[in-house]
Design an enzyme around this catalytic site. Structure first.
Site, mmCIF file in Angstrom:
data_model
loop_
_atom_site.group_PDB
_atom_site.id
_atom_site.type_symbol
_atom_site.label_atom_id
_atom_site.label_comp_id
_atom_site.label_asym_id
_atom_site.label_seq_id
_atom_site.Cartn_x
_atom_site.Cartn_y
_atom_site.Cartn_z
ATOM 1 N N ASP A 109 -22.159 39.817 5.516
ATOM 2 C CA ASP A 109 -23.089 39.118 4.596
ATOM 3 C C ASP A 109 -22.111 37.925 4.179
ATOM 4 O OD1 ASP A 109 -24.919 38.349 3.015
ATOM 5 O OD2 ASP A 109 -24.695 39.981 1.525
ATOM 6 N N ASP A 199 -27.975 34.753 7.279
ATOM 7 C CA ASP A 199 -26.662 34.787 6.511
ATOM 8 C C ASP A 199 -25.936 36.359 6.537
ATOM 9 O OD1 ASP A 199 -28.549 35.793 4.911
ATOM 10 O OD2 ASP A 199 -27.475 34.679 3.245
ATOM 11 N N GLU A 200 -26.897 37.150 7.368
ATOM 12 C CA GLU A 200 -26.203 38.592 7.202
ATOM 13 C C GLU A 200 -26.857 39.305 8.576
ATOM 14 O OE1 GLU A 200 -28.239 41.470 4.766
ATOM 15 O OE2 GLU A 200 -29.512 39.857 4.024
#
Length: 628
Positions: A109, A199-200
């Site tokens: 993350d 983003d993860e």
């Protein structure tokens, strides 16, 4: 003379304050005691349409809780809970026997991703409280989070919390560029990783560690070092035997840290025991409050209340909660397959508009964005759904199904959306969107046709023939099973809305556009339909037919509005109805409140509940397919 203590808040006031705080109140970097922050948010929100809408939803949830508690008391009255607990204990043993500790799953993350990218381009922001967004924050730096600012929060509220907050406009092209670089790095360690956003993502590093003879901690440290070396961005990570645990662990040492949960059932159960139920992926704000009403605040409390949870399985999802208590979840990591895609859509948030011409212009822009995505991705479908959010922050949908595949041309999508929207006007809107469901993959090879299909085995069809939906109870009539599809509580996304546009009107220069590629129908769209002649949403009684639309004005022009077989884009059932009936059924599917009421009314009496708990099914496996 001692000053008087401030009056204690009622439970309703406490719940409203918590609700107004938004879904991001558990973000890393926020202060643990947010009481003062929540009061500022409430005071700043007072008098707005958003505040009134949240107040209404909080009241509805309080009424629902009272109803559930009454049902619980009736179900437990005169019942010996010991046989119930023994039945659940047997199920726990069965679930425990399925625990798989063989895979090493990592949840990665990025830390305050948008803000971190902005920091790369402007190092002078280092150490200052700043955020990205317009009318609503998309994300906030860790310095800003210390003051209570966070994603989904109205900018002027964030400014009250943090007067020195620096606000930056979104730069999605730049974020996408950096996201691609980061994902490329992750794929070096797991080519079949599952991206869970820009983003993860989830990685299974079992094979990589074996081939390179490194342990998990070394491998994850290497991943994080590589990301920083090649992008100057930091990433946090969680290492665990399954996806749920890995995601929880990735939040433990944020920012720029990693946490490795020991791979044994004793350590895992101890880790889960005191964990707040809200920290569990699949438990949203609404279900958190429902569980707290039963006395369940931590995962360890699930065991104490296991008898009640079995009696109220449909409301709470017994198997999911038991798996949560044990720390058991899916460890399958793979990208979403094209055949798993269920819908594709685009939507736009904007400053509240009531002018018909301006609203139609926004709809046309959305149709153009959807056309681009359908053409680029190679998709068509048979049902088009219009989504709109009023200036009162209530979200509604209208849909139309066709016997043919829908054209992906902008003008055709716009025409369908316009047909669905015009009967509802005049309205004041702040969001509009279009979604296509019942998809066909234009890139997939054609299925066997002609006489060849008669030589296929009878059970080889990838899809069962859909049933005709005749009543409400068909919605969820499966028995319990212990498969991997128990990854959230019932209605997890029921009250969760997109972070963008959640709070207040976005200014004209900061419109938010979203292109959606959902593998499942958009749960945040589950709302009751508003009657055209009244300002509030209509209510459908559980005893009413899901096809009844007598309380509402027809949603679209009646062209081609004849009775025929049509697929519901939400539940997938084949309906023998016209467009009016289809829309009424869709609204029924989308309205989780109505579904919950139907499930509540469908519960057995206390006497039947006693009989039920003494006859736990001997085999509870394989009753439903694994969800995409």
């Amino acid at each position: 003379m001692e000053p008087e203590n401030p009056p204690e808040l009622s439970q309703d006031s406490v719940s409203l304050l918590k609700r107004l705080a938004g879904p991001s109140s558990t973000k890393a970097g926020l202060t643990h005691d947010q009481t003062a922050i929540n009061r500022i948010i409430a005071e700043a929100s007072k008098g707005s349409k958003f505040y009134e809408n949240e107040k209404r939803k909080d009241k509805e949830l309080s009424e629902r809780i009272a109803k559930i508690l009454k049902q619980r008391d009736e179900a437990l009255q005169g019942v010996d809970i010991h046989p119930i607990e023994r039945n659940v204990d047997h199920l726990l043993e069965e679930l425990e026997s399925q625990r798989d500790l063989s895979q090493t799953v990592v949840h990665v993350d990025m830390d305050a991703f948008y803000c971190s990218v902005e920091l790369l381009d402007d190092p002078s922001l280092q150490g200052k409280p700043f955020a990205v967004g317009g009318g609503v924050l998309s994300t906030a730096s860790y310095e800003a989070r210390k003051f209570g600012a966070r994603s989904g929060m109205a900018t002027f509220v964030a400014k009250k919390l943090c007067p020195d907050l620096i606000l930056l406009k979104s730069n999605f092209e730049r974020y996408s560029e950096m996201s691609d670089k980061v994902m490329d790095i992750f794929e070096r360690y797991d080519p079949t990783m599952l991206a869970a956003g820009c983003d993860e993502g989830y990685l299974n590093i079992t094979k990589y560690c074996e081939e390179h003879m490194v342990d998990a901690d070394t491998c994850v440290q290497e991943i994080r070092d590589t990301v920083f070396r090649e992008t100057s961005l930091t990433v946090s990570a969680g290492i665990a035997p399954n996806k749920m645990l890995a995601k929880i662990c990735s939040d433990k040492n944020k920012p720029n840290g990693q946490y490795h949960l020991p791979f044994d059932h004793t350590s895992i159960k101890a880790f889960m025991h005191d964990l707040s139920i809200r920290k569990v992926p699949g438990v949203g704000r609404v279900n958190e409050r429902l569980l707290e009403a039963l006395g369940i605040k931590t995962c360890g409390d699930i065991f104490k209340h296991r008898a009640t949870l079995q009696l109220m399985d449909k409301q709470f999802g017994l198997v999911f909660l038991l798996r949560t208590y044990l720390g058991i979840a899916s460890n399958v990591v793979q990208p979403i397959q094209r055949e798993e895609k269920k819908s594709i859509g685009a939507e736009r948030t904007f400053h509240a508009l009531s002018n018909k011409t301006q609203i139609l212009r926004k709809l046309e822009e959305v149709a153009g964005e959807l056309e681009d995505d359908m053409v680029r991705g190679g998709w068509t479908g048979k049902t088009v759904t219009l989504k709109f959010k009023l200036d009162t922050f209530q979200v509604f949908t209208r849909a139309k199904s066709f016997d043919r595949w829908v054209s992906s041309k902008k003008e055709d999508l716009f025409a369908i959306g316009k047909e669905l929207l015009l009967p509802e006007l005049p309205l004041t809107l702040r969001l509009i969107g279009l979604r296509v469901t019942k998809l066909k993959d234009l890139h997939a090879p054609e299925p066997l046709g002609g006489i060849k299909r008669f030589f296929e085995p009878a059970n080889s069809s990838p899809r069962k023939r859909p049933r005709l939906a005749s009543n409400v109870e068909d919605y969820n009539d499966e028995e319990h099973d212990t498969g991997e599809d128990h990854e959230s509580m019932p209605g997890f996304y029921e009250e969760e809305e997109n972070a963008e546009g959640r709070g207040f009107d976005a200014p004209d220069d900061e419109e938010q556009t979203h292109i959606s590629h959902d593998s499942n129908p958009p749960h945040h769209e589950r709302r009751t339909r508003p009657p055209v002649s009244a300002p509030g949403p209509s209510r459908t009684r559980p005893s009413d037919s899901p096809f009844s639309a007598t309380t509402s004005k027809p949603m679209s022009a009646r062209q081609g509005d004849r009775v025929r077989h049509q697929d519901c884009p939400i539940c997938g059932k084949l309906l023998e109805t016209d467009n009016k009936g289809l829309n009424a059924h869709i609204d029924f599917c989308l309205s989780r409140n109505v579904i919950m009421e139907a499930q509540t009314d469908a519960q057995n009496t206390a006497k039947k509940s006693k009989d039920l708990v003494l006859s736990w099914p001997s085999s509870a496996k394989g009753k439903r397919k694994r969800k995409g």
